[in-house]
Scaffold this motif. Structure first.
Motif, PDB file in Angstrom:
ATOM      1  N   TYR A 266       0.834  -1.195   0.000  1.00 13.75           N
ATOM      2  CA  TYR A 266       0.000   0.000   0.000  1.00 13.75           C
ATOM      3  C   TYR A 266       0.873   1.250   0.000  1.00 13.75           C
ATOM      4  CZ  TYR A 266      -3.089   3.632   1.914  1.00 13.75           C
ATOM      5  OH  TYR A 266      -3.777   4.804   2.129  1.00 13.75           O
ATOM      6  N   TRP A 267       0.650   2.101  -0.964  1.00  9.47           N
ATOM      7  CA  TRP A 267       1.497   3.269  -1.187  1.00  9.47           C
ATOM      8  C   TRP A 267       1.472   4.255  -0.013  1.00  9.47           C
ATOM      9  CZ3 TRP A 267      -0.064   8.315  -1.057  1.00  9.47           C
ATOM     10  CH2 TRP A 267      -1.442   8.517  -0.994  1.00  9.47           C
ATOM     11  N   GLY A 268       0.325   4.349   0.706  1.00  7.85           N
ATOM     12  CA  GLY A 268       0.158   5.403   1.702  1.00  7.85           C
ATOM     13  C   GLY A 268       0.358   4.970   3.137  1.00  7.85           C
ATOM     14  N   LYS A 269       0.970   3.797   3.349  1.00  8.83           N
ATOM     15  CA  LYS A 269       1.029   3.269   4.710  1.00  8.83           C
ATOM     16  C   LYS A 269       1.852   4.124   5.667  1.00  8.83           C
ATOM     17  CE  LYS A 269       4.709  -0.150   3.653  1.00  8.83           C
ATOM     18  NZ  LYS A 269       4.762   0.103   2.187  1.00  8.83           N
ATOM     19  N   ASP A 270       2.766   4.958   5.159  1.00  8.43           N
ATOM     20  CA  ASP A 270       3.620   5.766   6.033  1.00  8.43           C
ATOM     21  C   ASP A 270       3.116   7.195   6.215  1.00  8.43           C
ATOM     22  OD1 ASP A 270       5.418   3.648   6.431  1.00  8.43           O
ATOM     23  OD2 ASP A 270       6.474   4.122   4.555  1.00  8.43           O
ATOM     24  N   LEU A 271       1.991   7.545   5.607  1.00  2.31           N
ATOM     25  CA  LEU A 271       1.462   8.900   5.755  1.00  2.31           C
ATOM     26  C   LEU A 271       0.953   9.115   7.177  1.00  2.31           C
ATOM     27  CD1 LEU A 271      -0.636   9.309   2.470  1.00  2.31           C
ATOM     28  CD2 LEU A 271       1.652  10.225   2.949  1.00  2.31           C
ATOM     29  N   PRO A 272       1.080  10.328   7.695  1.00  3.57           N
ATOM     30  CA  PRO A 272       0.537  10.612   9.034  1.00  3.57           C
ATOM     31  C   PRO A 272      -0.940  10.265   9.172  1.00  3.57           C
ATOM     32  CG  PRO A 272       1.959  12.402   8.329  1.00  3.57           C
ATOM     33  CD  PRO A 272       1.812  11.496   7.143  1.00  3.57           C
ATOM     34  N   ILE A 273      -1.728  10.489   8.117  1.00  4.77           N
ATOM     35  CA  ILE A 273      -3.163  10.232   8.182  1.00  4.77           C
ATOM     36  C   ILE A 273      -3.472   8.750   8.416  1.00  4.77           C
ATOM     37  CG2 ILE A 273      -3.520   9.843   5.702  1.00  4.77           C
ATOM     38  CD1 ILE A 273      -6.064  11.521   5.911  1.00  4.77           C
ATOM     39  N   ASN A 274      -2.510   7.868   8.111  1.00  5.92           N
ATOM     40  CA  ASN A 274      -2.730   6.430   8.227  1.00  5.92           C
ATOM     41  C   ASN A 274      -2.023   5.787   9.416  1.00  5.92           C
ATOM     42  OD1 ASN A 274      -4.450   5.951   5.988  1.00  5.92           O
ATOM     43  ND2 ASN A 274      -2.697   6.200   4.604  1.00  5.92           N
ATOM     44  N   GLN A 275      -1.310   6.549  10.216  1.00  5.55           N
ATOM     45  CA  GLN A 275      -0.604   5.952  11.343  1.00  5.55           C
ATOM     46  C   GLN A 275      -1.605   5.418  12.369  1.00  5.55           C
ATOM     47  OE1 GLN A 275       2.837   5.491  11.135  1.00  5.55           O
ATOM     48  NE2 GLN A 275       2.097   6.166   9.130  1.00  5.55           N
ATOM     49  N   GLY A 276      -1.354   4.184  12.842  1.00  6.88           N
ATOM     50  CA  GLY A 276      -2.227   3.570  13.835  1.00  6.88           C
ATOM     51  C   GLY A 276      -3.532   3.054  13.283  1.00  6.88           C
ATOM     52  N   ARG A 277      -3.656   3.044  11.960  1.00  5.87           N
ATOM     53  CA  ARG A 277      -4.900   2.638  11.321  1.00  5.87           C
ATOM     54  C   ARG A 277      -4.640   1.454  10.380  1.00  5.87           C
ATOM     55  NH1 ARG A 277      -6.699   6.546   7.814  1.00  5.87           N
ATOM     56  NH2 ARG A 277      -8.759   5.568   7.934  1.00  5.87           N
ATOM     57  N   ASN A 278      -5.743   0.830   9.913  1.00  5.84           N
ATOM     58  CA  ASN A 278      -5.650  -0.266   8.937  1.00  5.84           C
ATOM     59  C   ASN A 278      -4.747  -1.378   9.475  1.00  5.84           C
ATOM     60  OD1 ASN A 278      -7.057   1.555   7.143  1.00  5.84           O
ATOM     61  ND2 ASN A 278      -5.077   2.525   6.744  1.00  5.84           N
ATOM     62  N   ASN A 279      -5.088  -1.864  10.660  1.00  4.10           N
ATOM     63  CA  ASN A 279      -4.166  -2.734  11.393  1.00  4.10           C
ATOM     64  C   ASN A 279      -4.354  -4.224  11.141  1.00  4.10           C
ATOM     65  OD1 ASN A 279      -2.937  -0.501  12.744  1.00  4.10           O
ATOM     66  ND2 ASN A 279      -4.693  -0.412  14.133  1.00  4.10           N
ATOM     67  N   PHE A 280      -5.508  -4.646  10.630  1.00  6.65           N
ATOM     68  CA  PHE A 280      -5.758  -6.076  10.464  1.00  6.65           C
ATOM     69  C   PHE A 280      -5.229  -6.572   9.119  1.00  6.65           C
ATOM     70  CE2 PHE A 280      -9.173  -4.612  13.320  1.00  6.65           C
ATOM     71  CZ  PHE A 280      -8.840  -5.368  14.430  1.00  6.65           C
ATOM     72  N   ASP A 281      -4.667  -7.766   9.131  1.00  2.00           N
ATOM     73  CA  ASP A 281      -4.219  -8.367   7.869  1.00  2.00           C
ATOM     74  C   ASP A 281      -5.405  -8.694   6.971  1.00  2.00           C
ATOM     75  OD1 ASP A 281      -1.557  -8.194   8.447  1.00  2.00           O
ATOM     76  OD2 ASP A 281      -1.327 -10.274   9.077  1.00  2.00           O
ATOM     77  N   THR A 282      -6.472  -9.204   7.589  1.00  2.00           N
ATOM     78  CA  THR A 282      -7.680  -9.508   6.821  1.00  2.00           C
ATOM     79  C   THR A 282      -8.908  -9.033   7.598  1.00  2.00           C
ATOM     80  OG1 THR A 282      -7.845 -11.753   7.750  1.00  2.00           O
ATOM     81  CG2 THR A 282      -6.717 -11.508   5.643  1.00  2.00           C
TER      82      THR A 282
END
Length: 642
Positions: A266-282
């Protein structure tokens, strides 16, 4: 007046979901930003986000949202349930029945979380996701988004301004008619300046409310892929176009399950808006035909997280051994959002319901007090307002700025709205379903409306019975079914020929869209700010066909109040206008309000964790909760989960 701290629109789903399409027409709006920098033109603002009243909570260099755990581990699976039937992965056309999961892969210029608003701790604020900056002049006649060149679709293709323009135009050409009609009038032109810069122009002479969030919230679809494969919004997707989001669709069987898989690239995984989010593998969705089967599957461990809405189950159903042993956690978490405006909705186009006296009489058949005590364990409060328990809830008789506004509208305002207290739900006796006092009141109203009693039945002067059909989804919980059955029973006791039509989910969806009913158990989103979306829910222009307006509200007074709210220049002006809209809608009696709960009821296998403080405007279990592998291993060792 204090600014209401609540998120706009449907507490149910935001922007890109068919079931909560509301964020494409979001009710909150924004224009001037705190911490914004000025471009060379002194009248132009450039910023990392957007807020109407100039108070972005997060600065340009924010590391993450305050409510997330930035160190949350990645991994594991969250499994939830859906009750009903699905037949599409395309929620954007209004055809078929799709789930929220079908939009998880798609991002927008200004970030939104598919399951809740983003950020979940602030009202009416958005921050750049596909864009790096948002730029607009003082008169808000246009907006420019400068996009992140590193953004990629899941197939590796770059996300460009051409994709955004394509997506915007596709929604106008093939999307929902009420959305397209509203947007065309407000956004006459879109210009691709270069591969990563796009400009939207706004029409002259209209309110600037909602416009920047609206174009900033358009889902990004891959132009080249869709044109190459001949895919449009009119199609019922089973294979969805690639998205740029953190999850991709791994498996689809619309009779059994949908599985999302976190994209490791995922291209945006290091953006501040995404920190601590989208944590589950599935993230897995299990599909069930009814709620009883769904609940039994949860107890068996076929899925692992459940949001409960059935009061009977919450009060008496969670006494199984896994709860007693602590393997399943049962918890109430605070909910800072206003409740959705749920109730028994009148189809105002029905000849028999045009007379408000008939609607008044029908409403008296609902006994909240008995229902709450006898069927719902006394766990709910009765809802009265479209802005329940907020500073924008109309109370008593109008006064101050609200009174002045209503007086300015002259003959559009019924005199009783100025002199009488705002409409509140009637009261009933809790010790019996059939309240004789309310039955007498209903009878008098029906007599006045020309429906007299012959052989125990209400008939008009031509001898025709007062027949009403109540469209009902057969997949609903046993408790909701019992509530509606008892309401219909009371209608029949009033002499009304009321029929409860239980149909499966697909028939329910089709007939709801065709507005083929007199009564329906439905909801409107709560609203705590103004925006063009209000016209989609409550405005006259699209009343005959808007999928967001199940009652078909068409009131000149409501229309004018929406326009006044859009023209508001201060919070005080907006507050007065929105309060007046609440008062007017309640006066129109478009629905019988039922109940609400000011907490999240959740149950889950003890392998998940969440921040200590849940933000006011989002539970976030699909967003910022995370998986504890040690706890998960213990559950499997004990046999609680396979």
């Amino acid at each position: 007046m204090t600014r209401p701290k609540t998120r706009t629109a449907a507490r149910t789903l935001p922007l890109k979901s068919w079931m909560n399409w509301t964020a494409l027409l979001s009710l909150g709006v924004g224009v001037i930003m705190a911490g914004a920098v000025r471009a060379q033109d002194a009248d132009t603002t450039v910023s990392h986000g957007y807020s109407f009243y100039g108070d972005l909570s997060y600065p340009a260099d924010y590391p993450h949202f305050d409510y997330v755990n930035p160190d949350a581990p990645k991994g594991g699976e969250l499994a939830i349930a859906f009750v009903g039937s699905l037949d599409s992965m395309n929620p954007y056309s209004g055809k078929g029945r799709a789930h929220l999961f079908s939009i998880f892969g798609y991002e927008s210029l200004l970030g939104e979380a598919p399951s809740d608003g983003l950020p979940a701790d602030q009202y009416s604020e958005t921050y750049c996701l596909l864009c790096e900056t948002v730029e607009y002049p003082a008169d808000k006649s246009w907006v420019i988004f400068r996009m992140r060149p590193e953004a990629r679709f899941s197939d590796g293709a770059p996300v460009t301004a051409h994709d955004i323009a394509f997506s915007h135009n596709l929604l106008l050409d093939e999307g929902l008619k009420s959305y397209a009609d509203a947007v065309r009038k407000r956004i006459p032109k879109v210009e691709v300046i270069d591969d990563h810069t796009i400009k939207f122009y706004f029409a002259d002479g209209i309110s600037r409310r909602s416009l920047i969030e609206q174009v900033g919230g358009v889902p990004a679809w891959p132009k080249e892929w869709m044109e190459k494969n001949g895919v449009g919004l009119k199609d019922s997707w089973l294979t969805s176009p690639p998205g740029s989001g953190p999850y991709v669709i791994k498996d689809v069987d619309l009779t059994r399950r949908i599985v999302l898989e976190r994209n490791p690239d995922y291209w945006g995984k290091d953006l501040p808006i995404n920190q601590g989010r989208n944590n589950f593998d599935t993230i897995r969705l299990e599909i069930f035909s009814d709620d009883t089967a769904s609940f039994e599957a949860f107890k068996a461990g076929e899925y692992t997280f459940r949001r409960e809405s059935d009061s009977k189950k919450w009060a008496a159903g969670y006494d199984f051994p896994k709860v007693e042993r602590g393997q399943v956690v049962k918890k109430e978490l605070p909910d800072g959002q206003p409740p959705a405006s749920t109730g028994i909705v009148f189809n105002l186009a029905s000849d028999k319901l045009r007379d408000k006296r008939v609607r008044e009489a029908v409403s008296l058949a609902f006994n909240f007090e008995w229902t709450n005590e006898s069927l719902q364990y006394g766990l709910f409060k009765q809802r009265a307002s479209f802005t329940q328990d907020t500073p924008l809830m109309a109370k008593g008789t109008p006064e101050g700025a609200e009174l002045a506004l209503l007086q300015e509208l002259g003959d559009l305002v019924p005199p009783e709205m100025l002199s009488e207290d705002v409409r509140l739900p009637h009261t009933s006796k809790a010790d019996r379903l059939f309240d004789r006092r309310n039955a007498r009141r209903a009878g008098k109203l029906l007599e006045e409306a020309g429906w007299t009693v012959t052989d125990g039945k209400r008939v008009n002067a031509q001898g025709e019975p007062l027949s009403l059909n109540f469209l009902f989804n057969s997949a609903s919980s046993a408790t909701i079914t019992a509530v509606i059955e008892n309401f219909v029973s009371n209608l029949q006791a009033f002499g009304i020929d009321a029929k409860l039509e239980k149909v499966d989910s697909s028939q329910f969806t089709a007939r709801r869209r065709d507005r083929d009913y007199d009564l329906i158990y439905e909801n409107y989103p709560a609203f705590l700010g103004t925006g063009t979306g209000l016209a989609q829910y409550f405005g006259s222009e699209a009343a005959s066909y808007s999928l967001f307006n199940p009652a078909g509200v068409a009131s000149k007074l409501v229309d004018e109040l929406i326009e006044v709210s859009l023209a508001a220049q201060t919070r005080e002006e907006e507050t007065a206008a929105v309060m007046a809209i609440d008062r007017a809608l309640r006066h129109e009696l478009i629905m019988i309000p039922v109940w609400y709960n000011d907490s999240h009821w959740v149950a889950y296998y003890d392998q998940y964790e969440h921040p200590e403080e849940i933000p006011a405007y989002g539970l976030g279990y699909l967003d910022f909760w995370w998986y504890n592998p040690e706890k998960a291993a213990a559950l499997r060792t004990s046999g609680a989960l396979r």
